[in-house]
Design an enzyme around this catalytic site. Structure first.
Site, PDB file in Angstrom:
ATOM      1  N   CYS A   7      -7.275  10.511  11.748  1.00  0.00           N
ATOM      2  CA  CYS A   7      -6.777  11.557  12.660  1.00  0.00           C
ATOM      3  C   CYS A   7      -7.857  11.909  13.679  1.00  0.00           C
ATOM      4  O   CYS A   7      -7.569  12.095  14.873  1.00  0.00           O
ATOM      5  CB  CYS A   7      -6.368  12.814  11.888  1.00  0.00           C
ATOM      6  SG  CYS A   7      -4.787  12.705  11.028  1.00  0.00           S
ATOM      7  N   ASP A  30     -12.113  -2.576  13.564  1.00  0.00           N
ATOM      8  CA  ASP A  30     -12.603  -2.165  12.251  1.00  0.00           C
ATOM      9  C   ASP A  30     -14.132  -2.122  12.272  1.00  0.00           C
ATOM     10  O   ASP A  30     -14.794  -2.993  12.839  1.00  0.00           O
ATOM     11  CB  ASP A  30     -12.102  -3.148  11.184  1.00  0.00           C
ATOM     12  CG  ASP A  30     -12.242  -2.598   9.782  1.00  0.00           C
ATOM     13  OD1 ASP A  30     -11.210  -2.284   9.164  1.00  0.00           O
ATOM     14  OD2 ASP A  30     -13.392  -2.482   9.298  1.00  0.00           O
ATOM     15  N   ASN A  87      -2.803  -2.137   3.270  1.00  0.00           N
ATOM     16  CA  ASN A  87      -3.176  -1.792   1.903  1.00  0.00           C
ATOM     17  C   ASN A  87      -2.583  -0.425   1.567  1.00  0.00           C
ATOM     18  O   ASN A  87      -2.742   0.528   2.325  1.00  0.00           O
ATOM     19  CB  ASN A  87      -4.707  -1.766   1.772  1.00  0.00           C
ATOM     20  CG  ASN A  87      -5.318  -3.138   1.901  1.00  0.00           C
ATOM     21  OD1 ASN A  87      -4.762  -4.116   1.424  1.00  0.00           O
ATOM     22  ND2 ASN A  87      -6.469  -3.226   2.565  1.00  0.00           N
ATOM     23  N   HIS A  98      -4.826   7.349   5.665  1.00  0.00           N
ATOM     24  CA  HIS A  98      -3.997   7.519   6.863  1.00  0.00           C
ATOM     25  C   HIS A  98      -3.485   6.112   7.136  1.00  0.00           C
ATOM     26  O   HIS A  98      -4.300   5.196   7.341  1.00  0.00           O
ATOM     27  CB  HIS A  98      -4.849   8.052   8.019  1.00  0.00           C
ATOM     28  CG  HIS A  98      -4.106   8.238   9.324  1.00  0.00           C
ATOM     29  ND1 HIS A  98      -4.158   9.431  10.039  1.00  0.00           N
ATOM     30  CD2 HIS A  98      -3.326   7.405  10.047  1.00  0.00           C
ATOM     31  CE1 HIS A  98      -3.430   9.311  11.143  1.00  0.00           C
ATOM     32  NE2 HIS A  98      -2.920   8.085  11.172  1.00  0.00           N
ATOM     33  N   HIS A 100      -2.574   2.530   8.033  1.00  0.00           N
ATOM     34  CA  HIS A 100      -3.150   1.644   9.046  1.00  0.00           C
ATOM     35  C   HIS A 100      -2.742   0.216   8.731  1.00  0.00           C
ATOM     36  O   HIS A 100      -2.655  -0.183   7.569  1.00  0.00           O
ATOM     37  CB  HIS A 100      -4.673   1.770   9.113  1.00  0.00           C
ATOM     38  CG  HIS A 100      -5.360   1.687   7.780  1.00  0.00           C
ATOM     39  ND1 HIS A 100      -5.399   2.750   6.896  1.00  0.00           N
ATOM     40  CD2 HIS A 100      -6.020   0.678   7.183  1.00  0.00           C
ATOM     41  CE1 HIS A 100      -6.065   2.389   5.809  1.00  0.00           C
ATOM     42  NE2 HIS A 100      -6.452   1.135   5.948  1.00  0.00           N
ATOM     43  N   HIS A 102      -3.981  -3.567   9.300  1.00  0.00           N
ATOM     44  CA  HIS A 102      -5.073  -4.450   9.725  1.00  0.00           C
ATOM     45  C   HIS A 102      -4.463  -5.628  10.481  1.00  0.00           C
ATOM     46  O   HIS A 102      -3.519  -6.268   9.986  1.00  0.00           O
ATOM     47  CB  HIS A 102      -5.808  -5.023   8.518  1.00  0.00           C
ATOM     48  CG  HIS A 102      -6.493  -4.018   7.636  1.00  0.00           C
ATOM     49  ND1 HIS A 102      -7.859  -3.853   7.623  1.00  0.00           N
ATOM     50  CD2 HIS A 102      -6.009  -3.138   6.727  1.00  0.00           C
ATOM     51  CE1 HIS A 102      -8.192  -2.924   6.730  1.00  0.00           C
ATOM     52  NE2 HIS A 102      -7.084  -2.471   6.175  1.00  0.00           N
TER      53      HIS A 102
HETATM   54  P1  DGP Z   1      -8.405   0.008   3.768  1.00  0.00           P
HETATM   55  O1  DGP Z   1      -9.318  -0.544   2.726  1.00  0.00           O
HETATM   56  O2  DGP Z   1      -7.143  -0.811   3.941  1.00  0.00           O
HETATM   57  O3  DGP Z   1      -8.110   1.491   3.552  1.00  0.00           O
HETATM   58  O4  DGP Z   1      -9.188  -0.154   5.149  1.00  0.00           O
HETATM   59  C1  DGP Z   1      -9.920   0.854   5.769  1.00  0.00           C
HETATM   60  C2  DGP Z   1     -10.711   0.207   6.852  1.00  0.00           C
HETATM   61  O5  DGP Z   1     -11.224   1.218   7.681  1.00  0.00           O
HETATM   62  C3  DGP Z   1     -11.899  -0.612   6.378  1.00  0.00           C
HETATM   63  O6  DGP Z   1     -11.682  -1.996   6.701  1.00  0.00           O
HETATM   64  C4  DGP Z   1     -13.088  -0.087   7.154  1.00  0.00           C
HETATM   65  C5  DGP Z   1     -12.451   0.776   8.215  1.00  0.00           C
HETATM   66  N1  DGP Z   1     -13.204   1.957   8.570  1.00  0.00           N
HETATM   67  C6  DGP Z   1     -13.656   2.906   7.710  1.00  0.00           C
HETATM   68  N2  DGP Z   1     -14.283   3.885   8.387  1.00  0.00           N
HETATM   69  C7  DGP Z   1     -14.215   3.550   9.697  1.00  0.00           C
HETATM   70  C8  DGP Z   1     -14.677   4.176  10.905  1.00  0.00           C
HETATM   71  O7  DGP Z   1     -15.274   5.246  10.922  1.00  0.00           O
HETATM   72  N3  DGP Z   1     -14.424   3.512  12.073  1.00  0.00           N
HETATM   73  C9  DGP Z   1     -13.760   2.316  12.109  1.00  0.00           C
HETATM   74  N4  DGP Z   1     -13.579   1.760  13.303  1.00  0.00           N
HETATM   75  N5  DGP Z   1     -13.293   1.715  10.993  1.00  0.00           N
HETATM   76  C10 DGP Z   1     -13.529   2.319   9.807  1.00  0.00           C
END
Ligand code: DGP
Length: 114
Positions: A7, A30, A87, A98, A100, A102
């Site tokens: 968010c 990511d 996921n 939240h 998402h 990929h």
């Molecule tokens: P999941 O494991 O499916 O919940 O993936 C979460 C993803 O979010 C993980 O691949 C790393 C990414 N991520 C976590 N924190 C941040 C952030 O602060 N900025 C960005 N750009 N990505 C983030």
């Protein structure tokens, strides 16, 4: 939602490398890429996971999926192929609650995932 990382990214309060943004959806790279192209697509509205989003708002669910496909085209991986992953829950390793999607591509991807 307060205390939600994505968010805060959607609101612009935490910086991210944004590759697409519109009224409903934001896409950003990511932080820990697993492939040459690794973009996360999120709705601005907060839903904890893909199941909650799909149950609450079919139109927004479709917007997120369409944005993911648009990002893949923009990143030049449409023709070679790419993977969309949402996921959902603990067994899938969801770490940010939240929803998402990929978008992964830019190399040959193995299947099945671990
Ligand atoms: P999941 O494991 O499916 O919940 O993936 C979460 C993803 O979010 C993980 O691949 C790393 C990414 N991520 C976590 N924190 C941040 C952030 O602060 N900025 C960005 N750009 N990505 C983030």
């Amino acid at each position: 939602m307060s205390d939600c990382l994505f968010c805060a990214i959607a609101a612009g309060d935490i910086p991210a490398d944004v590759v697409h943004a519109d009224d409903d959806v934001v896409a950003f790279r990511d932080l820990n890429p697993q492939a040459p192209v690794h973009v996360l697509v999120i709705p601005r509205a907060h839903y904890a996971n893909a199941g909650e989003l799909a149950a609450a708002d079919e139109h927004l669910t479709a917007r997120v999926l369409a944005a993911a496909a648009s990002v893949a085209r923009q990143e030049g991986i449409s023709d070679a192929g790419y993977r969309l992953v949402a996921n959902t829950g603990d067994d899938a390793g969801q770490s940010v609650h939240h929803v998402h999607v990929h978008v992964l591509g830019g190399r040959s991807l193995t299947w099945p995932p671990g």
